[in-house]
Design an enzyme around this catalytic site. Structure first.
Site, PDB file in Angstrom:
ATOM      1  N   GLU A   7      35.127   3.201  15.632  1.00  0.00           N
ATOM      2  CA  GLU A   7      34.275   3.277  16.509  1.00  0.00           C
ATOM      3  C   GLU A   7      32.018   3.713  16.117  1.00  0.00           C
ATOM      4  OE1 GLU A   7      33.746   1.769  21.730  1.00  0.00           O
ATOM      5  OE2 GLU A   7      35.794   2.051  20.502  1.00  0.00           O
ATOM      6  N   LYS A   8      32.800   4.507  16.326  1.00  0.00           N
ATOM      7  CA  LYS A   8      30.914   5.504  16.083  1.00  0.00           C
ATOM      8  C   LYS A   8      31.688   6.391  15.493  1.00  0.00           C
ATOM      9  CE  LYS A   8      31.582   5.495  20.637  1.00  0.00           C
ATOM     10  NZ  LYS A   8      33.120   6.059  21.083  1.00  0.00           N
ATOM     11  N   ASP A 101      38.063   3.486  19.928  1.00  0.00           N
ATOM     12  CA  ASP A 101      38.421   3.863  21.050  1.00  0.00           C
ATOM     13  C   ASP A 101      39.490   3.519  21.545  1.00  0.00           C
ATOM     14  OD1 ASP A 101      36.017   5.581  20.405  1.00  0.00           O
ATOM     15  OD2 ASP A 101      34.910   4.933  22.524  1.00  0.00           O
ATOM     16  N   ASP A 103      40.965   2.129  24.283  1.00  0.00           N
ATOM     17  CA  ASP A 103      41.194   1.262  24.949  1.00  0.00           C
ATOM     18  C   ASP A 103      40.826  -0.613  24.391  1.00  0.00           C
ATOM     19  OD1 ASP A 103      38.493   0.599  24.173  1.00  0.00           O
ATOM     20  OD2 ASP A 103      37.658   1.856  25.514  1.00  0.00           O
ATOM     21  N   TYR A 319      39.573  11.434  26.795  1.00  0.00           N
ATOM     22  CA  TYR A 319      38.658  10.460  26.250  1.00  0.00           C
ATOM     23  C   TYR A 319      38.058  10.516  27.765  1.00  0.00           C
ATOM     24  CZ  TYR A 319      37.842   5.290  25.382  1.00  0.00           C
ATOM     25  OH  TYR A 319      37.405   4.318  25.965  1.00  0.00           O
ATOM     26  N   ARG A 321      36.515   7.836  29.230  1.00  0.00           N
ATOM     27  CA  ARG A 321      36.876   5.781  29.845  1.00  0.00           C
ATOM     28  C   ARG A 321      38.708   5.529  31.051  1.00  0.00           C
ATOM     29  NH1 ARG A 321      33.206   5.983  26.350  1.00  0.00           N
ATOM     30  NH2 ARG A 321      30.957   4.669  26.577  1.00  0.00           N
TER      31      ARG A 321
END
Length: 698
Positions: A7-8, A101, A103, A319, A321
């Site tokens: 993701e990043k 990520d 989610d 994580y 979130r």
């Protein structure tokens, strides 16, 4: 080649470290037969309306609602280079691993890149709840089929398109309505931001209209043969002088009761004792962490999310979130290692890794678990990161302390025909609360029903009702997460209590920041309050768009899509059919349409704007022409355009000049005039009886 798409960059680097033997290149890292590349969050975004039809660049109520026939994704600005790198790597890949990520947004942002490049090969999924070495190694050894997570991607896509439909259409409608009423700028509405703003506006209105109500609390000092204790009058339902909340507001009645009770004897009619337990607070989810950090450190919701993200990327915590406060039982054996690594403070030193709190419950785990430390030892953390790390890790350590147990006693006495209630508690085991604020104790004597008791003193304490507290960022986050508490409808309350509220753990902080940036709310010390603009927006917004029930039920359906119990197409079909219902009340609320006051030259809507020169003054304008049309403001309505005053003219007396001179009044000296030639090289002249006079140089 196996290609991981993270993701990043930070997530990509963690995976590369787990794979080992990494060699860095521009936009990717090779690790033997594996390659790791990354996104920068969403590399693609939904196209704007004018991309579907150039005519939609102009905001027109007649074009609403705007509903794309075929949705289009376009690259975000500044990501073309990384997209191109991913495209080249995909051509060489035998297997792709979605490393978004853990989610639904993380699932979508990689899936949409694969779809953008028409990749249809073998795709797997890595699920990383934390980035420490052990967690990465475990995740790399347990890759899943990416198709198993397709419903997560569909839920994120449904959220994205629903937000686009509501945001684009409602914002255009509200902005046009605002212009018709003389408001300026873009007036933004959103599926989550508008109900959130409504919470704040409603709370502010409640506080502003609140009228304090005085009430009396009648207290008594009671004696028993085994000791004395305090009691408070327990008003009966048939007592006169009570308000609708059962408070005694008749002070004369309160004083009369004290006189009746003082020096009187009575009987104990109830004496109960019960052992109670308070378990350690559960590990934090993001919402509870934001609330705690707001109260303890004054941090904003966005600050907490950003700091928690940095701790996660530094491999210190899991994580961030997360919407879950429970922990998987499979990770209980890690406790000894984690507690030992962080044993520098008393709460860790006294922790017993064999104790198992209620937090360990695999059945209650959603896509994530509670935010906890990974066992990596922090070093030289910035002050704010250190504070948040301590908050997260201390709450984890409390899971390995005994619960607090205490004996709760209740005594009800009858004196002078009135009931008097007393409660108290005695600690049996302090447990985890030795590291927290200790509750006040009121030991009570050992009494029994039908024992005699006497009142040696009684007095009245006058109190006053208080309005609800203003929202802080922490309490607003919790209100969004527990929206059922703000709903009166019993059936809706029950449904919403079982679901997520409005927004998600990942988006709530961003919603608050958006409301600040748009000037709808502002920070007042630690509190959040609505601005006049925010209040006006809510006043103009139809009920269904600002009602949290609408948005919370949408969130519930998105969760159902993620769980595979609702169809993506059904949800989107309902959104499209609902859209006119949401937009029409706005477009019709201007009566004859959204034109409001029309431009006398073209018939388009005029805008009422503040004057930059004169404070508290306004004017009306239309910018649909090469030369804008300006009209004066007369009682909040456009006045008549005043014809330009014709200045007196006369031939220039300068020898050989065929130009005209114009007569102007001096700004410094009212009533005095001078003449200016069209030929700017000629000197100014004085006024001589309404004609050009002497050259000022003479």
């Amino acid at each position: 080649m196996r290609l991981f798409i993270a993701e990043k960059p930070s997530l990509g680097r963690a995976i590369a470290e787990g794979l080992g033997n990494g060699k860095k290149y521009e936009g990717y890292i090779t690790c033997g037969n594996d390659t790791v590349t990354w996104c920068f969050g969403h590399l693609l975004e939904l196209a704007n309306p004018d991309h579907y039809d150039p005519a939609l660049k102009k905001w027109d109520a007649k074009a609403l609602p705007i509903i794309p026939d075929e949705w289009k994704l376009l690259p975000r600005k500044g990501v073309a280079k990384q997209l191109n790198a991913i495209k080249k790597l995909l051509k060489k890949a035998d297997v792709v691993v979605n490393a978004g990520d853990p989610d639904r947004e993380g699932q979508l942002l990689v899936d949409e890149v694969l779809k953008h490049f028409n990749y249809s090969g073998d795709t797997q999924r890595i699920w990383l709840a934390s980035l420490d070495e052990k967690s990465v190694a475990t995740a790399l050894s347990s890759l899943k089929n990416n198709k198993d997570y397709a419903t997560l991607s569909q839920a994120a896509l449904a959220r994205s398109r629903a937000d686009w439909l509501t945001g684009i259409n409602a914002t255009r409608a509200m902005t046009l309505l605002g212009r018709s009423k003389g408001m300026q700028g873009v007036l933004s509405l959103g599926r989550v931001q508008t109900p959130t703003l409504n919470l704040i506006v409603t709370r502010d209105r409640t506080i502003a209209s609140f009228k304090p109500q005085k009430y009396a609390v009648v207290q008594a000092a009671l004696n028993h043969e085994k000791g004395s204790f305090k009691a408070q009058l327990q008003p009966s339902e048939d007592m006169t002088g009570l308000d609708e909340e059962g408070r005694l507001i008749d002070t004369a009645k309160a004083e009369a009761i004290t006189k009746e009770a003082t020096n009187q004897t009575g009987t104990i009619v109830e004496a109960t004792s019960q052992k109670k337990t308070i378990h350690p607070p559960l590990p934090h989810c993001l919402s509870s962490l934001q609330k705690a950090a707001s109260a303890k450190f004054g941090m904003s919701a966005k600050e907490v999310l950003d700091i928690a993200q940095r701790l996660y990327e530094k491999k210190l915590t899991t994580y961030p979130r997360s919407d879950c406060r429970y922990l998987p039982e499979e990770q209980f054996d890690d406790a000894t290692r984690i507690l030992k690594a962080l044993s520098s403070t008393p709460v860790f030193k006294a922790a017993n890794p064999e104790l198992k709190s209620k937090a360990w419950n695999t059945k209650k785990i959603t896509a994530h678990h509670g935010i906890i430390p990974t066992g990596q030892t922090p070093a030289n953390l910035p002050a704010e990161e250190a504070k948040l790390f301590e908050l997260i890790s201390t709450t984890y350590a409390l899971q390995f302390h005994l619960p607090r147990t205490y004996e709760a006693k209740k005594i009800v006495s009858e004196i002078a025909g009135y009931l008097w209630s007393t409660t108290g508690q005695t600690t049996l085991e302090t447990g985890w609360m030795k590291f927290d604020k200790q509750p006040e104790e009121q030991p009570l004597p050992a009494v029994e029903k039908d024992d005699a008791v006497s009142c040696v003193e009684s007095k009245v304490e006058l109190k006053q009702t208080k309005p609800p507290a203003k929202f802080t960022e922490g309490t607003l986050i919790m209100a969004m997460a527990s929206i059922h508490r703000f709903i009166d409808d019993a059936e809706a309350k029950k449904t919403l209590k079982e679901n997520e509220g409005i927004g998600t753990e990942a988006t709530r902080a961003g919603i608050i920041e958006t409301l600040k940036q748009r000037g709808y709310i502002k920070a007042d010390k630690k509190n959040l309050v609505s601005t006049e603009l925010g209040q006006n927006i809510i006043a103009l917004t139809p009920e269904q768009l600002k009602d949290p029930i609408t948005t919370a039920l949408w969130e519930s359906r998105l969760s159902a899509i993620a769980a595979g119990t609702e169809q993506f197409d059904t949800f989107m079909s309902d959104q499209v059919h609902l859209l006119p219902t949401l937009i029409t009340p706005i477009t019709e609320s201007a009566g004859t349409g959204l034109q409001g006051h029309s431009c006398p030259e073209c018939g388009k809507a005029l805008r009422r704007l503040p004057s930059k020169k004169d404070k508290d003054k306004f004017f009306w304008a239309c910018f649909e022409h090469d030369k804008p049309v300006f009209l004066p403001d007369v009682k909040r309505k456009p006045g008549t355009k005043q014809p330009k005053q014709q200045l007196p003219q006369a031939p220039c007396p300068e020898e050989g000049c065929d130009k005209m001179m114009r007569r102007f009044e001096s700004k410094k000296h009212k009533g005095k005039f001078f003449w200016v030639c069209e030929n700017k090289e000629h000197p100014l002249r004085s006024d001589d009886g309404g004609r050009p006079g002497m050259d000022f140089r003479r």
